[in-house]
Design a protein around this motif. Structure first.
Motif, PDB file in Angstrom:
ATOM      1  N   HIS A  46       0.835  -1.196   0.000  1.00  0.00           N
ATOM      2  CA  HIS A  46       0.000   0.000   0.000  1.00  0.00           C
ATOM      3  C   HIS A  46       0.870   1.244   0.000  1.00  0.00           C
ATOM      4  O   HIS A  46       2.068   1.178   0.266  1.00  0.00           O
ATOM      5  CB  HIS A  46      -0.915  -0.009   1.227  1.00  0.00           C
ATOM      6  N   LYS A  47       0.258   2.369  -0.291  1.00  0.00           N
ATOM      7  CA  LYS A  47       1.012   3.622  -0.306  1.00  0.00           C
ATOM      8  C   LYS A  47       1.290   4.099   1.123  1.00  0.00           C
ATOM      9  O   LYS A  47       0.637   3.655   2.071  1.00  0.00           O
ATOM     10  CB  LYS A  47       0.257   4.681  -1.094  1.00  0.00           C
ATOM     11  N   VAL A  48       2.228   5.010   1.252  1.00  0.00           N
ATOM     12  CA  VAL A  48       2.602   5.556   2.551  1.00  0.00           C
ATOM     13  C   VAL A  48       1.416   6.298   3.148  1.00  0.00           C
ATOM     14  O   VAL A  48       0.766   7.098   2.485  1.00  0.00           O
ATOM     15  CB  VAL A  48       3.800   6.527   2.402  1.00  0.00           C
ATOM     16  N   GLY A  49       1.113   6.000   4.408  1.00  0.00           N
ATOM     17  CA  GLY A  49       0.001   6.655   5.085  1.00  0.00           C
ATOM     18  C   GLY A  49      -1.330   5.956   4.906  1.00  0.00           C
ATOM     19  O   GLY A  49      -2.326   6.391   5.477  1.00  0.00           O
ATOM     20  N   PHE A  50      -1.365   4.872   4.134  1.00  0.00           N
ATOM     21  CA  PHE A  50      -2.619   4.145   3.927  1.00  0.00           C
ATOM     22  C   PHE A  50      -2.968   3.368   5.183  1.00  0.00           C
ATOM     23  O   PHE A  50      -2.116   2.720   5.779  1.00  0.00           O
ATOM     24  CB  PHE A  50      -2.478   3.182   2.737  1.00  0.00           C
ATOM     25  N   GLU A  51      -4.226   3.479   5.616  1.00  0.00           N
ATOM     26  CA  GLU A  51      -4.646   2.861   6.868  1.00  0.00           C
ATOM     27  C   GLU A  51      -5.769   1.862   6.646  1.00  0.00           C
ATOM     28  O   GLU A  51      -6.722   1.783   7.417  1.00  0.00           O
ATOM     29  CB  GLU A  51      -5.082   3.944   7.864  1.00  0.00           C
ATOM     30  N   GLY A  52      -5.692   1.134   5.549  1.00  0.00           N
ATOM     31  CA  GLY A  52      -6.661   0.080   5.300  1.00  0.00           C
ATOM     32  C   GLY A  52      -8.040   0.594   4.951  1.00  0.00           C
ATOM     33  O   GLY A  52      -9.032  -0.095   5.164  1.00  0.00           O
ATOM     34  N   GLY A  53      -8.146   1.777   4.424  1.00  0.00           N
ATOM     35  CA  GLY A  53      -9.440   2.341   4.066  1.00  0.00           C
ATOM     36  C   GLY A  53      -9.969   3.306   5.101  1.00  0.00           C
ATOM     37  O   GLY A  53     -10.833   4.128   4.810  1.00  0.00           O
ATOM     38  N   GLN A  54      -9.455   3.225   6.325  1.00  0.00           N
ATOM     39  CA  GLN A  54      -9.806   4.231   7.350  1.00  0.00           C
ATOM     40  C   GLN A  54      -9.257   5.576   6.884  1.00  0.00           C
ATOM     41  O   GLN A  54      -8.238   5.638   6.214  1.00  0.00           O
ATOM     42  CB  GLN A  54      -9.169   3.824   8.676  1.00  0.00           C
ATOM     43  N   MET A  55      -9.961   6.655   7.235  1.00  0.00           N
ATOM     44  CA  MET A  55      -9.504   7.986   6.842  1.00  0.00           C
ATOM     45  C   MET A  55      -8.117   8.234   7.448  1.00  0.00           C
ATOM     46  O   MET A  55      -7.958   8.173   8.661  1.00  0.00           O
ATOM     47  CB  MET A  55     -10.492   9.041   7.347  1.00  0.00           C
ATOM     48  N   PRO A  56      -7.101   8.483   6.624  1.00  0.00           N
ATOM     49  CA  PRO A  56      -5.733   8.620   7.115  1.00  0.00           C
ATOM     50  C   PRO A  56      -5.568   9.819   8.059  1.00  0.00           C
ATOM     51  O   PRO A  56      -6.323  10.798   7.980  1.00  0.00           O
ATOM     52  CB  PRO A  56      -4.898   8.832   5.859  1.00  0.00           C
ATOM     53  N   ARG A  59      -5.468  13.345   6.793  1.00  0.00           N
ATOM     54  CA  ARG A  59      -6.742  13.889   6.315  1.00  0.00           C
ATOM     55  C   ARG A  59      -7.739  14.103   7.448  1.00  0.00           C
ATOM     56  O   ARG A  59      -8.705  14.838   7.268  1.00  0.00           O
ATOM     57  CB  ARG A  59      -7.335  12.969   5.252  1.00  0.00           C
ATOM     58  N   ARG A  60      -7.503  13.444   8.598  1.00  0.00           N
ATOM     59  CA  ARG A  60      -8.389  13.642   9.747  1.00  0.00           C
ATOM     60  C   ARG A  60      -8.080  14.942  10.479  1.00  0.00           C
ATOM     61  O   ARG A  60      -8.946  15.527  11.098  1.00  0.00           O
ATOM     62  CB  ARG A  60      -8.236  12.487  10.745  1.00  0.00           C
ATOM     63  N   LEU A  61      -6.832  15.384  10.425  1.00  0.00           N
ATOM     64  CA  LEU A  61      -6.423  16.591  11.145  1.00  0.00           C
ATOM     65  C   LEU A  61      -6.839  17.835  10.375  1.00  0.00           C
ATOM     66  O   LEU A  61      -6.843  17.831   9.139  1.00  0.00           O
ATOM     67  CB  LEU A  61      -4.916  16.591  11.362  1.00  0.00           C
ATOM     68  N   PRO A  62      -7.145  18.936  11.062  1.00  0.00           N
ATOM     69  CA  PRO A  62      -7.561  20.155  10.361  1.00  0.00           C
ATOM     70  C   PRO A  62      -6.400  20.809   9.624  1.00  0.00           C
ATOM     71  O   PRO A  62      -5.252  20.705  10.051  1.00  0.00           O
ATOM     72  CB  PRO A  62      -8.065  21.056  11.497  1.00  0.00           C
ATOM     73  N   LYS A  63      -6.749  21.453   8.521  1.00  0.00           N
ATOM     74  CA  LYS A  63      -5.746  22.201   7.777  1.00  0.00           C
ATOM     75  C   LYS A  63      -5.465  23.485   8.545  1.00  0.00           C
ATOM     76  O   LYS A  63      -6.385  24.187   8.937  1.00  0.00           O
ATOM     77  CB  LYS A  63      -6.244  22.533   6.372  1.00  0.00           C
TER      78      LYS A  63
END
Length: 144
Positions: A46-56, A59-63
């Protein structure tokens, strides 16, 4: 010592791991990959940061936040720096020669910090409202 007798020191060179070369090697059959699953298969990862379909996480943290790269071209000079400079006509080049601003600086602003008691003319140098009032009170001026 002859060139043909030179050898690396004992234990400095390790043989590379040859996987999938029989049971006697200790890395036969599955070749150290375990039994099933994506990581056991060729080309399956899988790609770096991929969490099995869970929102990585990224992307969960605010911009939040941004640091402009233009900031490295901006500089500040205080009124007390101008007082100590001893030049009547101040421009960007004279500030660089005096070492008050770096060589990369393109825009300089005078800030109100310290006292100014002598007449100074600014050319191509901006000033805050308080600094402008202090310069004009001392008999100086700002030229565009």
């Amino acid at each position: 010592m002859q060139l043909n007798t030179i050898k690396p020191s004992e234990g400095s060179k390790k043989n590379r791991r040859r996987v999938g070369r029989g049971i006697g090697s200790g890395l036969g059959k599955t070749g150290g990959r375990g039994h099933n699953g994506q990581k056991s298969r060729a080309g399956g990862y899988h790609k770096v940061g991929f969490e099995g379909g869970q929102m990585p996480l990224q992307r969960r943290l605010p911009k939040r936040g941004f640091k402009s790269q233009q900031l490295k071209y901006n500089g500040e000079v205080t009124l007390s720096d101008l007082q100590a400079l001893g030049i009547d006509e101040v421009d960007l080049q004279s500030l660089k020669q005096a070492g008050l601003v770096g060589e990369l600086i393109k825009h300089v602003k005078v800030i109100k910090s310290g006292e100014l008691s002598r007449k100074v003319t600014l050319k191509g140098v901006a000033a805050t409202a308080g600094a402008k009032a202090a310069i004009e009170a001392a008999g100086g001026s700002l030229a565009a």
